[in-house]
Design a protein around this motif. Structure first.
Motif, mmCIF file in Angstrom:
data_model
loop_
_atom_site.group_PDB
_atom_site.id
_atom_site.type_symbol
_atom_site.label_atom_id
_atom_site.label_comp_id
_atom_site.label_asym_id
_atom_site.label_seq_id
_atom_site.Cartn_x
_atom_site.Cartn_y
_atom_site.Cartn_z
ATOM 1 N N GLU A 160 0.819 -1.203 0.000
ATOM 2 C CA GLU A 160 0.000 0.000 0.000
ATOM 3 C C GLU A 160 0.858 1.261 0.000
ATOM 4 O OE1 GLU A 160 -3.098 0.117 2.815
ATOM 5 O OE2 GLU A 160 -4.102 -1.673 2.040
ATOM 6 N N THR A 161 1.849 1.321 0.888
ATOM 7 C CA THR A 161 2.722 2.493 0.954
ATOM 8 C C THR A 161 4.158 2.027 1.157
ATOM 9 O OG1 THR A 161 0.957 3.810 1.949
ATOM 10 C CG2 THR A 161 3.176 4.676 2.116
ATOM 11 N N TYR A 162 5.074 2.659 0.443
ATOM 12 C CA TYR A 162 6.487 2.286 0.549
ATOM 13 C C TYR A 162 7.319 3.552 0.435
ATOM 14 C CZ TYR A 162 10.776 -0.408 -0.086
ATOM 15 O OH TYR A 162 12.018 -0.955 0.074
ATOM 16 N N SER A 163 8.326 3.673 1.314
ATOM 17 C CA SER A 163 9.188 4.850 1.315
ATOM 18 C C SER A 163 10.647 4.449 1.176
ATOM 19 C CB SER A 163 9.007 5.653 2.610
ATOM 20 O OG SER A 163 7.685 6.147 2.722
ATOM 21 N N PHE A 164 11.393 5.250 0.447
ATOM 22 C CA PHE A 164 12.846 5.087 0.358
ATOM 23 C C PHE A 164 13.441 6.449 0.031
ATOM 24 C CE2 PHE A 164 11.099 4.362 -3.827
ATOM 25 C CZ PHE A 164 11.955 5.030 -4.690
ATOM 26 N N GLY A 165 14.603 6.739 0.639
ATOM 27 C CA GLY A 165 15.211 8.046 0.433
ATOM 28 C C GLY A 165 14.218 9.144 0.762
ATOM 29 N N ASN A 166 14.028 10.064 -0.178
ATOM 30 C CA ASN A 166 13.057 11.148 0.019
ATOM 31 C C ASN A 166 11.780 10.916 -0.788
ATOM 32 O OD1 ASN A 166 14.119 11.512 -2.507
ATOM 33 N ND2 ASN A 166 14.859 13.604 -2.169
ATOM 34 N N VAL A 167 11.514 9.644 -1.105
ATOM 35 C CA VAL A 167 10.365 9.275 -1.943
ATOM 36 C C VAL A 167 9.384 8.413 -1.149
ATOM 37 C CG1 VAL A 167 9.624 7.985 -3.992
ATOM 38 C CG2 VAL A 167 11.711 9.381 -4.070
ATOM 39 N N THR A 168 8.102 8.687 -1.315
ATOM 40 C CA THR A 168 7.038 7.841 -0.768
ATOM 41 C C THR A 168 6.067 7.513 -1.890
ATOM 42 O OG1 THR A 168 7.187 8.803 1.446
ATOM 43 C CG2 THR A 168 5.136 7.674 0.877
ATOM 44 N N ILE A 169 5.741 6.224 -2.018
ATOM 45 C CA ILE A 169 4.803 5.778 -3.049
ATOM 46 C C ILE A 169 3.603 5.135 -2.367
ATOM 47 C CG2 ILE A 169 4.444 4.311 -5.064
ATOM 48 C CD1 ILE A 169 7.433 4.438 -5.599
ATOM 49 N N ASP A 170 2.428 5.642 -2.667
ATOM 50 C CA ASP A 170 1.174 5.082 -2.166
ATOM 51 C C ASP A 170 0.536 4.302 -3.315
ATOM 52 O OD1 ASP A 170 -1.458 4.576 -1.365
ATOM 53 O OD2 ASP A 170 -1.506 6.344 -0.080
ATOM 54 N N PHE A 171 0.703 2.978 -3.291
ATOM 55 C CA PHE A 171 0.205 2.150 -4.385
ATOM 56 C C PHE A 171 -1.314 2.049 -4.387
ATOM 57 C CE2 PHE A 171 4.583 0.641 -3.891
ATOM 58 C CZ PHE A 171 5.006 0.644 -5.210
ATOM 59 N N LYS A 172 -1.926 2.148 -3.234
ATOM 60 C CA LYS A 172 -3.384 2.036 -3.157
ATOM 61 C C LYS A 172 -4.072 3.232 -3.809
ATOM 62 C CE LYS A 172 -7.113 1.034 0.127
ATOM 63 N NZ LYS A 172 -7.482 -0.227 -0.522
ATOM 64 N N LYS A 173 -3.499 4.424 -3.597
ATOM 65 C CA LYS A 173 -4.103 5.648 -4.133
ATOM 66 C C LYS A 173 -3.453 6.103 -5.439
ATOM 67 C CE LYS A 173 -5.406 7.389 0.442
ATOM 68 N NZ LYS A 173 -5.239 8.490 1.432
ATOM 69 N N PHE A 174 -2.431 5.365 -5.893
ATOM 70 C CA PHE A 174 -1.695 5.747 -7.100
ATOM 71 C C PHE A 174 -1.137 7.163 -6.973
ATOM 72 C CE2 PHE A 174 -2.978 2.010 -9.363
ATOM 73 C CZ PHE A 174 -2.053 1.899 -10.394
ATOM 74 N N LEU A 175 -0.431 7.395 -5.865
ATOM 75 C CA LEU A 175 0.201 8.685 -5.624
ATOM 76 C C LEU A 175 1.671 8.463 -5.298
ATOM 77 C CD1 LEU A 175 -2.489 10.380 -3.337
ATOM 78 C CD2 LEU A 175 -2.044 10.891 -5.742
ATOM 79 N N ALA A 176 2.504 9.428 -5.675
ATOM 80 C CA ALA A 176 3.925 9.367 -5.351
ATOM 81 C C ALA A 176 4.393 10.760 -4.959
ATOM 82 C CB ALA A 176 4.727 8.842 -6.534
ATOM 83 N N PHE A 177 5.325 10.802 -3.996
ATOM 84 C CA PHE A 177 5.816 12.084 -3.494
ATOM 85 C C PHE A 177 7.334 12.042 -3.372
ATOM 86 C CE2 PHE A 177 1.570 11.375 -1.904
ATOM 87 C CZ PHE A 177 0.930 12.584 -2.129
#
Length: 228
Positions: free
Chosen positions: A128-145
């Motif tokens: 559902e959510t995965y973070s690495f470095g300064n990146v966060t990916i929300d796979f459930k909502k199809f969002l990335a930061f």
């Protein structure tokens, strides 16, 4: 109920696709013109697009290119009379999720549509959510930061990252990505994979020319490392 938009200028094909998709209990929107089809995709909530290449107003390549910038989460299956490998690669390189050449069978197309939805559902549920470095990916909502600012990833880029995360630290062969993310029938080349990786690095890495997370392995493919 999932909504599928068909952008196709052959009225007989358009009607046949609409009837068959509605029989499969999809909500179906249709458009004959490229410009109007793009506008409809921008305005409505669409789950998948079946997109012809040779269209009046605006061709399918340009529609795909624009939508992958504006609404990258929408999967696109290209439908065209063209059958050369270069045409297929061109569509896949600009972000199309799959490619079907006319004449095609309805069962084949329905299978490809289901396969695309399965890949998306897998991305949505496995991590559902995965973070690495300064990146966060929300796979459930199809969002990335990145640095708390939203960045646009295509549905294919989400699928690539989901595969990398599942195989963190492992050597991932290009052909593994072709098989698991595209599927053999899509017929992209390893160049297509490399182009997608270049785009992902630009979006996710602090310094794309010296990546810390998506590492090249010469003659093999790539390795994903979450920590720098």
């Amino acid at each position: 109920m999932k909504t599928i938009l068909i952008i196709e200028d052959d009225i007989s094909i358009l009607r046949g696709l609409k009837d068959n998709l509605e029989y499969e209990e999809y909500n179906v929107l249709t458009e004959l013109d490229g410009n109007k089809g793009l506008a409809l995709a921008q305005e409505k909530q669409i789950d998948l697009i079946l997109l012809d290449i040779m269209l009046p107003g605006m061709n399918g390549y340009e529609i795909c290119r624009r939508l992958k910038k504006e609404k990258p989460e929408i999967p696109i299956i290209m439908i065209t009379a063209r059958g050369s490998e270069m045409d297929k690669v061109s569509g896949l390189d600009i972000g199309a999720d799959d490619y079907v050449t006319k004449p095609f069978s309805i069962p084949e197309l329905l299978a490809r549509i289901r396969a695309v939805f399965r890949r998306i559902d897998s991305v949505n549920t496995d991590n559902e959510t995965y973070s690495f470095g300064n990146v966060t990916i929300d796979f459930k909502k199809f969002l990335a930061f990145k640095n708390n600012k939203e960045i646009k990833l295509t549905s294919k880029e989400f699928a690539i990252m989901e595969y990398f995360i599942h195989h963190e630290g492992e050597a991932v062969h290009r052909h593994d990505l072709l098989h698991e993310v595209w599927g053999f029938d899509a017929m992209p080349t390893t160049r297509t994979v490399d182009n997608f990786i270049l785009d992902l690095r630009k979006k996710l890495e602090t310094n794309p020319s010296q990546p810390k997370h998506i590492i090249s392995i010469r003659g093999v493919g790539y390795r994903f490392i979450s920590s720098e």
